[in-house]
Design an enzyme around this catalytic site. Structure first.
Site, short mmCIF file in Angstrom:
data_model
loop_
_atom_site.label_atom_id
_atom_site.label_comp_id
_atom_site.label_asym_id
_atom_site.label_seq_id
_atom_site.Cartn_x
_atom_site.Cartn_y
_atom_site.Cartn_z
N CYS A 100 0.86 -1.18 0.00
CA CYS A 100 0.00 0.00 0.00
C CYS A 100 0.90 1.24 0.00
CB CYS A 100 -0.99 -0.01 1.16
SG CYS A 100 -0.26 0.10 2.80
N ASN A 153 2.20 1.52 4.38
CA ASN A 153 2.50 0.27 5.10
C ASN A 153 2.18 0.37 6.59
OD1 ASN A 153 5.33 -1.96 5.75
ND2 ASN A 153 3.27 -2.51 5.20
N CYS A 191 -1.55 0.84 7.33
CA CYS A 191 -2.99 0.53 7.43
C CYS A 191 -3.36 -0.70 6.60
CB CYS A 191 -3.86 1.72 7.01
SG CYS A 191 -3.69 3.18 8.07
N ARG A 192 -3.51 -0.54 5.30
CA ARG A 192 -4.09 -1.59 4.47
C ARG A 192 -3.19 -2.81 4.31
NH1 ARG A 192 -5.12 2.34 -0.41
NH2 ARG A 192 -3.18 3.14 0.51
N SER A 193 -1.92 -2.59 3.93
CA SER A 193 -1.09 -3.77 3.63
C SER A 193 -0.66 -4.55 4.88
CB SER A 193 0.11 -3.43 2.73
OG SER A 193 1.01 -2.55 3.34
N ASP A 206 -8.25 4.07 1.07
CA ASP A 206 -7.28 4.42 2.11
C ASP A 206 -8.04 4.98 3.32
OD1 ASP A 206 -5.26 5.38 3.65
OD2 ASP A 206 -4.19 6.35 2.00
#
Ligand code: 4NP
Length: 163
Positions: free
Chosen positions: A12, A15, A17-19, A130
């Site tokens: 993401c 690095n 939150c999402r990934s 995001d």
């Protein structure tokens, strides 16, 4: 097991939150199936702002409430070596796709880089939104997306690799 591990990277922007969530959720699903030794699982960000940092506290708390602990993860930046080191690179949105493919100007490894939500049974616009600048609902929404998509990716791997 003699086979070398299947190397999977989630990417993401930050690095945090999402990934890292995808890394934690996917690892947990792999572990539940007793397949941990068959995989190497990691995450990275296209940006460098959060290198060395823990995942965002809001993301960690949403994940923990839903049974996934992200406390051990630390941010790192994706690099050129990752593109030939990993067998599968899943990016969270089109900006991440652009920035990741920029590391591979010859396109040698581009077929391994895919939008994560290509595997989402309900893919909407193929972007994992995001949550960083939004409200708390955004983190649960991202968890829902990551949960069902990780499940679908793992099912696909079980078919492809005969796991
Ligand atoms: P992520 O979210 O890409 O899901 O980790 C973000 C985290 C931090 C920033 C942007 C997105 N940031 O600009 O610092």
């Amino acid at each position: 097991m003699a086979d070398r591990p299947i190397r999977v990277l989630f990417v993401c922007l930050g690095n945090i939150c999402r990934s890292p969530l995808a890394e934690g959720v996917f690892r947990q699903k792999v572990e539940e199936l007793g397949l941990l030794e068959r995989f190497e699982i990691d995450s990275a960000g296209t940006g460098s702002w959060h290198v060395g940092q823990q995942a965002d506290a809001r993301m960690r708390s949403t994940a923990k409430r839903r049974g996934v602990n992200l406390d051990e993860l630390r941010g790192r930046q994706v690099g050129r070596d990752d593109l030939h080191g990993f067998d599968h690179v899943f990016v969270m949105d089109s900006n991440n796709l652009h920035d990741t493919l920029y590391l591979d100007p010859e396109g040698d490894h581009s077929t391994r880089v895919r939008l994560f939500r290509e595997f989402d049974p309900d893919p909407d616009d193929y972007q994992v939104p995001d949550p960083y600048y939004g409200g708390p609902d955004g983190f649960d929404h991202v968890f829902d997306i990551v949960e069902r998509t990780s499940k679908a990716i793992l099912e696909r791997f079980r078919e492809i690799y005969g796991l």
